[in-house]
Design an enzyme around this catalytic site. Structure first.
Site, PDB file in Angstrom:
ATOM      1  N   GLY A 173       0.713  -1.153   0.142  1.00  0.00           N
ATOM      2  CA  GLY A 173      -0.103  -0.044   0.068  1.00  0.00           C
ATOM      3  C   GLY A 173       0.948   1.228  -0.011  1.00  0.00           C
ATOM      4  O   GLY A 173       1.863   1.553   0.923  1.00  0.00           O
ATOM      5  N   THR A 218      -1.652   7.389   1.321  1.00  0.00           N
ATOM      6  CA  THR A 218      -1.412   8.391   2.067  1.00  0.00           C
ATOM      7  C   THR A 218      -0.372   7.823   3.235  1.00  0.00           C
ATOM      8  O   THR A 218       0.805   8.464   3.222  1.00  0.00           O
ATOM      9  CB  THR A 218      -2.493   8.905   2.913  1.00  0.00           C
ATOM     10  OG1 THR A 218      -3.638   9.368   2.068  1.00  0.00           O
ATOM     11  CG2 THR A 218      -2.328  10.024   4.171  1.00  0.00           C
ATOM     12  N   GLY A 239       1.114   4.776   3.313  1.00  0.00           N
ATOM     13  CA  GLY A 239       2.260   4.191   2.758  1.00  0.00           C
ATOM     14  C   GLY A 239       3.293   5.218   2.127  1.00  0.00           C
ATOM     15  O   GLY A 239       4.514   5.165   2.262  1.00  0.00           O
ATOM     16  N   ARG A 241      -1.555  -0.856  -5.792  1.00  0.00           N
ATOM     17  CA  ARG A 241      -2.263  -0.770  -7.050  1.00  0.00           C
ATOM     18  C   ARG A 241      -2.067   0.479  -7.649  1.00  0.00           C
ATOM     19  O   ARG A 241      -2.351   0.335  -9.015  1.00  0.00           O
ATOM     20  CB  ARG A 241      -3.874  -0.903  -6.635  1.00  0.00           C
ATOM     21  CG  ARG A 241      -3.952  -2.455  -6.252  1.00  0.00           C
ATOM     22  CD  ARG A 241      -5.177  -2.775  -7.106  1.00  0.00           C
ATOM     23  NE  ARG A 241      -5.441  -4.448  -7.076  1.00  0.00           N
ATOM     24  CZ  ARG A 241      -6.537  -4.698  -6.144  1.00  0.00           C
ATOM     25  NH1 ARG A 241      -7.417  -4.073  -5.752  1.00  0.00           N
ATOM     26  NH2 ARG A 241      -6.391  -6.087  -6.095  1.00  0.00           N
ATOM     27  N   LYS A 285      -6.549  -0.214  12.173  1.00  0.00           N
ATOM     28  CA  LYS A 285      -7.307  -0.261  13.324  1.00  0.00           C
ATOM     29  C   LYS A 285      -8.522  -1.234  13.267  1.00  0.00           C
ATOM     30  O   LYS A 285      -8.946  -2.179  14.009  1.00  0.00           O
ATOM     31  CB  LYS A 285      -7.652   0.923  14.038  1.00  0.00           C
ATOM     32  CG  LYS A 285      -8.322   1.836  13.313  1.00  0.00           C
ATOM     33  CD  LYS A 285      -7.433   2.774  12.473  1.00  0.00           C
ATOM     34  CE  LYS A 285      -8.131   3.530  11.066  1.00  0.00           C
ATOM     35  NZ  LYS A 285      -7.618   4.769  10.723  1.00  0.00           N
ATOM     36  N   VAL A 295      -3.883   3.634  16.153  1.00  0.00           N
ATOM     37  CA  VAL A 295      -4.611   4.603  17.352  1.00  0.00           C
ATOM     38  C   VAL A 295      -4.032   5.948  17.509  1.00  0.00           C
ATOM     39  O   VAL A 295      -3.021   5.934  17.904  1.00  0.00           O
ATOM     40  CB  VAL A 295      -4.715   3.757  18.768  1.00  0.00           C
ATOM     41  CG1 VAL A 295      -5.552   4.557  19.660  1.00  0.00           C
ATOM     42  CG2 VAL A 295      -5.140   2.308  18.491  1.00  0.00           C
ATOM     43  N   ASP A 329     -14.861   4.257  13.143  1.00  0.00           N
ATOM     44  CA  ASP A 329     -13.228   4.210  13.339  1.00  0.00           C
ATOM     45  C   ASP A 329     -12.933   4.540  14.753  1.00  0.00           C
ATOM     46  O   ASP A 329     -12.240   3.954  15.329  1.00  0.00           O
ATOM     47  CB  ASP A 329     -12.795   5.270  12.403  1.00  0.00           C
ATOM     48  CG  ASP A 329     -11.158   5.431  12.555  1.00  0.00           C
ATOM     49  OD1 ASP A 329     -10.463   4.744  11.801  1.00  0.00           O
ATOM     50  OD2 ASP A 329     -10.927   6.492  12.940  1.00  0.00           O
ATOM     51  N   LYS A 365     -10.801   1.996  17.518  1.00  0.00           N
ATOM     52  CA  LYS A 365      -9.740   2.777  18.346  1.00  0.00           C
ATOM     53  C   LYS A 365      -9.702   2.566  19.953  1.00  0.00           C
ATOM     54  O   LYS A 365      -8.856   1.831  20.497  1.00  0.00           O
ATOM     55  CB  LYS A 365      -9.236   3.955  17.900  1.00  0.00           C
ATOM     56  CG  LYS A 365      -8.818   4.213  16.503  1.00  0.00           C
ATOM     57  CD  LYS A 365      -8.808   5.479  16.013  1.00  0.00           C
ATOM     58  CE  LYS A 365      -8.219   5.894  14.616  1.00  0.00           C
ATOM     59  NZ  LYS A 365      -8.602   7.402  14.027  1.00  0.00           N
TER      60      LYS A 365
END
Ligand SMILES: NC(=O)c1ccc[n+]([C@@H]2O[C@H](COP(=O)([O-])OP(=O)(O)OC[C@H]3O[C@@H](n4cnc5c(N)ncnc54)[C@H](O)[C@@H]3O)[C@@H](O)[C@H]2O)c1
Ligand SMILES: N[C@@H](CCO)C(=O)O
Ligand code: NA
Length: 432
Positions: free
Chosen positions: A10, A13, A15, A45, A103, A130, A199, A203
């Site tokens: 990946g 953002t 990676g 990708r 997460k 987190v 999300d 966390k």
């Protein structure tokens, strides 16, 4: 010393940020880790225009990384539960350590992943999962290891905090700010995970496991989003001396662990109330240390990469240690299955906003519904109808009460002939 070779899966953002930090700070990182950390391969990708991958081998197939015999550490930065899970389990099966920012994967499939890692004697590290760049996992598992943790509460979704801040300070529209958060790379692939609190619940699930030594119990976390917060509520909260934040709250009580994510009113005098924009903040209360507060960027390329790379460095530092020294993934050796409190049994204070016909007697009727249930009122404001509106608003702050009693009181208030529509309820936490 032999370098550590990393494979990144990946290159979005996080990676891309990880690639850039590892490259930019290579010298200092090597000095800290005691050996060089080399990016051996990247699977992605999509190319990332912010990254110059130079001579590093790029593939579109994650299996090339997982099966690359040269690679010691696989860094999973794809996201989601499907390919990401295959990458993590595949890497572990091949005896590789794993670092992830995912997460959702840890909160939902952590038990299976940690069991596989322990069987293989490898580590799975997830500091970036987190509160982004805040080293909160390290703080709880290492820095606060002496304490019995009593409670923790945090602003743990950057996108949501950014939206609430822009709406409050600039009067901007919800959808417009969300689109900006997506463009800045803060939001999840499915942004409802951010705004509906999923999300943050992922966390909070992870933090609670580490803080109390309980199993990962995402399914039992109560979750409520921010999409129904109105500018009226923001304004009235301020008038009463509070600020609305999307908070994850977890508390050790005699009846069990309280585990919940919802919009929350916090006194403005609390430092966490002034944590704005994409910043995250976590308060942790331990029996020995008292209150502690951790603040920093909760999302974005650089901050998240900071945590990913720190995990890689930690692994590199202990690289020659025997397999038994692999990390204890949830920070406790014995996981104790303490019950999570059903939301109805949670105790908290409340803000209520009631819309009513502008007649005498409504306030008295509301007050008697509350007092019949032993609910004490702390403050009350009555707002006359605004220009062009027919309804008055009654705004109330209550003392702490069991949620079940409040549910009953709200149903009774909504049942009054003189009230209109649903009662708005925002839970209030004083964080002390
Ligand atoms: N963006 C943040 O601020 C942030 C912060 C903390 C944690 N996270 C987590 O980090 C992870 C990655 O988030 P992101 O924002 O970088 O996502 P992103 O969408 O920017 O990047 C995902 C990357 O994965 C690649 N990818 C997708 N499917 C692939 C496949 N089958 N094989 C190879 N590559 C594939 C894409 O090409 C892309 O490069 C997620 O788990 C997210 O929850 C993100
Ligand atoms: N979408 C997440 C990324 C960081 O985990 C957030 O906005 O906080
Ligand atoms: Na972190």
């Amino acid at each position: 010393m032999k370098p550590v070779k990393v494979g990144i899966c990946g290159l979005g953002t996080v990676g891309g940020g990880t690639f850039n930090v590892l490259t930019r700070n290579a010298q200092d990182i090597a000095r800290r880790a005691g050996r060089e950390i080399i990016i051996a391969q990247v699977a992605t990708r999509h190319p990332n225009p912010d990254v110059d991958t130079g001579a590093v081998a790029i593939t579109a197939d994650v299996n090339d990384v997982i099966n690359n015999p040269e690679i010691d550490v696989v860094v999973e930065l794809i996201g989601g539960y499907t390919i990401a899970k295959d990458v993590v389990l595949g890497a572990i099966a091949n005896g590789k350590h794993v670092v992830t920012a995912n997460k959702a994967l840890i909160a939902v499939h952590g038990d299976e992943i940690f069991a596989a890692a322990e069987a293989k004697g490898v580590s799975v590290m997830y500091e970036a999962a987190v509160a982004g760049g805040i080293p909160i996992i390290k703080a709880i598992r290492e820095g606060l290891a002496a304490n019995r943790i009593n409670w923790l509460a945090g602003i743990i979704n950057g996108t949501g905090n950014f939206i609430l801040t822009e709406m409050r300070d600039k009067g901007r529209d919800f959808a417009d700010v969300l689109a900006e958060a997506q463009a800045l790379g803060y939001a999840e692939a499915d942004p409802t995970f951010d705004v509906e609190g999923i999300d943050a619940a992922h966390k909070l699930t992870i933090l609670s496991s580490i803080a109390y030594g309980i199993p990962l119990q995402f399914a039992r976390c109560y979750t409520e989003g921010i999409s129904k917060i109105t500018t009226d509520d923001v304004e009235y909260a301020e008038e009463l001396g509070y600020r609305i934040k999307h908070l994850g709250v977890s508390r050790r009580t005699e009846k069990g662990i309280d585990l919940r994510v919802h919009p929350t009113m916090i006194p403005v005098a609390r430092p966490i109330a002034t944590v704005d924009g994409v910043l995250n903040a976590v308060m942790v209360n331990g029996d020995a240390v008292g209150d502690t507060l951790y603040v920093g960027a909760g999302a974005g390329a650089g901050p998240t990469a900071s945590a990913v790379v720190a995990d890689i460095i930690d692994l590199a530092r202990t690289f020659d240690a025997p397999a038994e020294a692999s990390v204890n993934h949830l920070a406790f050796n014995d996981i104790e299955d303490v019950a999570v409190l059903p939301m109805e049994e949670v105790e908290t204070a409340y803000y209520l906003r009631i819309q009513a016909e502008d007649k005498t007697g409504v306030l008295a009727a509301v007050a008697s519904i509350l007092s019949e249930r032993g609910i004490n009122i702390e403050a009350i404001i009555q707002k006359e109808p605004k220009d062009g509106e027919a309804l008055a608003q009654i705004i109330l702050l209550t003392h702490v009460v069991v949620e079940k009693q409040m549910n009953e009181a709200i149903a009774a208030i909504e049942g009054l002939a003189s009230t209109v529509g649903d009662v708005t309820r925002i839970r209030v936490e004083h964080l002390n």
